[in-house]
Write a protein that holds these residues in place. Structure first.
Motif, mmCIF file in Angstrom:
data_model
loop_
_atom_site.group_PDB
_atom_site.id
_atom_site.type_symbol
_atom_site.label_atom_id
_atom_site.label_comp_id
_atom_site.label_asym_id
_atom_site.label_seq_id
_atom_site.Cartn_x
_atom_site.Cartn_y
_atom_site.Cartn_z
ATOM 1 N N ASN A 189 0.829 -1.202 0.000
ATOM 2 C CA ASN A 189 0.000 0.000 0.000
ATOM 3 C C ASN A 189 0.865 1.255 0.000
ATOM 4 O O ASN A 189 1.927 1.287 0.631
ATOM 5 N N THR A 199 0.677 5.802 0.074
ATOM 6 C CA THR A 199 -0.162 6.936 0.460
ATOM 7 C C THR A 199 0.277 8.156 -0.344
ATOM 8 O O THR A 199 1.461 8.273 -0.694
ATOM 9 N N THR A 200 -0.643 9.044 -0.658
ATOM 10 C CA THR A 200 -0.221 10.266 -1.336
ATOM 11 C C THR A 200 0.497 11.163 -0.327
ATOM 12 O O THR A 200 0.308 11.021 0.885
ATOM 13 N N SER A 201 1.339 12.066 -0.826
ATOM 14 C CA SER A 201 2.113 12.941 0.051
ATOM 15 C C SER A 201 1.609 14.380 -0.024
ATOM 16 O O SER A 201 1.128 14.827 -1.059
ATOM 17 N N ALA A 204 5.472 8.436 5.421
ATOM 18 C CA ALA A 204 4.677 7.341 4.841
ATOM 19 C C ALA A 204 4.988 6.028 5.557
ATOM 20 O O ALA A 204 4.080 5.278 5.923
ATOM 21 N N ASN A 236 3.470 5.725 8.940
ATOM 22 C CA ASN A 236 2.027 5.473 8.913
ATOM 23 C C ASN A 236 1.681 4.104 8.318
ATOM 24 O O ASN A 236 0.515 3.818 8.035
ATOM 25 N N TYR A 278 2.898 2.667 5.378
ATOM 26 C CA TYR A 278 2.888 2.513 3.918
ATOM 27 C C TYR A 278 4.293 2.215 3.398
ATOM 28 O O TYR A 278 5.286 2.596 4.023
ATOM 29 N N CYS A 310 5.494 6.892 -0.400
ATOM 30 C CA CYS A 310 4.427 7.818 -0.780
ATOM 31 C C CYS A 310 4.386 8.025 -2.292
ATOM 32 O O CYS A 310 5.380 7.827 -2.989
ATOM 33 N N GLU A 369 -3.770 5.330 -0.411
ATOM 34 C CA GLU A 369 -4.488 6.176 0.542
ATOM 35 C C GLU A 369 -4.400 7.628 0.085
ATOM 36 O O GLU A 369 -3.340 8.108 -0.295
ATOM 37 N N HIS A 370 -5.549 8.331 0.098
ATOM 38 C CA HIS A 370 -5.556 9.758 -0.223
ATOM 39 C C HIS A 370 -6.668 10.415 0.579
ATOM 40 O O HIS A 370 -7.809 9.923 0.572
ATOM 41 N N LEU A 414 -8.676 4.778 1.655
ATOM 42 C CA LEU A 414 -7.808 3.824 0.969
ATOM 43 C C LEU A 414 -8.541 3.274 -0.252
ATOM 44 O O LEU A 414 -9.544 2.583 -0.120
#
Ligand SMILES: *Cc1c(COP(=O)(O)O)cnc(C)c1O
Length: 343
Positions: free
Chosen positions: A169, A171-173, A202, A205, A207, A210, A299-300, A304
């Motif tokens: 997975n 995540t966006t940054s 990231a 958290n 992930y 990112c 994730e954004h 998710l």
């Protein structure tokens, strides 16, 4: 640090870690020309404290791999593309270009000299090569360096993202990696220094890394920071973002070609809105180090979005992976000029 010993390595459990191999290639730019080019055993560089690389980040690099084939040859994948990209990076940072043909020859020399460290065929392990050029010599004003060191060192590696072809997975940054007219298209150290904090957040958290969004609107997907993004739409189009601040991944352009010519998919480089992920059946991150890492979810803004599966690679991503790695390891016929034999 002790020199690595090939007889003591566990080829099935290599990580992505530095190792001090017996030989590296170095060349020095001095008095307006490259000199003292050749293999050395010394893994340390001796440079002025005022070297521009240390203060102003005048540094560019490449990442490439050497692959052992089932019949025990060693080959490189599109090394001419790395040579051309390093030229672009050097031009962007006002650094002298190491001639492209000599670059490829030097890579081959390093691989040959350390051939015992090219992992056996079979489990996806490879020799990773790190060409690097830095600005050296004593200057304190903001100028291009008077001297440069070009080096290529190597080490055997396994998977970059833990899990290999198991989805991870992202995540966006909130941060940007590069600006549209900045150095996003150049493979330079400064882009990576800027990505350390976002990457660590990231990881903290949970992930793998990112995904950066475009630096203007924070709406369109850029890339992962060490790998490019692609998605396979529900109607079988291989789509990858178009943006002036993405690093042009050789893996990505190879997949774009293979998706069209070997898999018969549609292909498109276009803006990909982070709010329009429903169009994709599968998604992945790709690069020399990562190869292809399937993206389980992205994730954004607290949501998710999951793609094919969080535990299993999708069928198209798997086919792309098998085709690409088959070419790299010499078991699938390569398009003209894509592989070069070292020995
Ligand atoms: C090196 C790199 C990639 C991957 O490029 P490849 O040529 O496929 O290895 C992607 N993004 C960034 C920022 C990179 O530095």
């Amino acid at each position: 640090m002790a020199k690595a010993d090939a007889s003591k390595l566990d080829w099935n459990n290599l990580g992505f870690e530095y190792m001090d191999l017996p030989y590296r290639f170095t060349a020095h730019w001095k008095d307006g020309k490259w000199q003292d080019a050749g293999l050395t055993e010394d893994a340390t560089l001796h440079i002025s404290e005022a070297s521009p690389v240390l203060h102003y980040g005048q540094a560019a690099f490449e990442g490439m791999k050497a692959y052992r084939t089932p019949d025990n040859h060693i080959q490189l994948f599109r090394p001419d593309r790395n040579a051309a990209r390093l030229r672009n990076s050097c031009e962007r940072l006002l650094m002298p270009v190491f001639p492209e043909d000599k670059f490829v020859d030097a890579v081959k020399e390093v691989v040959k000299a350390n051939a015992d460290f090219v992992p056996p065929y079979g489990n996806g392990a490879t020799m990773y090569l790190r060409p690097l050029i830095i600005g050296t010599g004593g200057v304190i004003g903001v100028h291009a360096a008077p001297e440069y060191i070009f080096t290529i060192f190597a080490m055997p590696v396994g998977n970059y993202f833990k899990g290999g072809l198991t989805p991870v997975n992202f995540t966006t940054s909130q941060y940007d990696r590069a600006a549209h007219k900045g150095t996003g298209q150049a493979k330079v150290g400064g882009n990576y220094a800027a990505s350390l904090l976002p990457g660590e957040k990231a990881h903290d958290n949970g992930y793998a890394d990112c995904v950066y969004l475009d630096p203007v609107e924070h709406r369109y997907i850029e890339e992962v920071g060490s790998a490019n993004f692609f998605g396979i739409t529900k109607d079988n189009v291989f789509k990858t973002p178009k943006s002036p601040s993405i690093l042009p991944s050789i893996t990505k352009y190879s997949l774009l070609y293979l998706a069209e010519h070997n898999l018969g998919l549609g292909v498109s480089e276009e803006k990909i809105d982070v709010h329009d992920l429903d169009q994709f059946a599968e998604a992945g991150a790709c690069g020399t180090a990562a190869v292809i890492s399937p993206i389980g979810g992205l994730e954004h803004d607290g949501n998710l979005h999951t793609f094919y599966s969080e535990t299993e690679v999708g069928p198209v991503t798997k086919k792309l992976y098998d085709t690409l790695t088959g070419i790299q390891f010499g078991t699938v016929e390569a398009p003209e000029g894509w592989v070069q034999t070292v020995e």
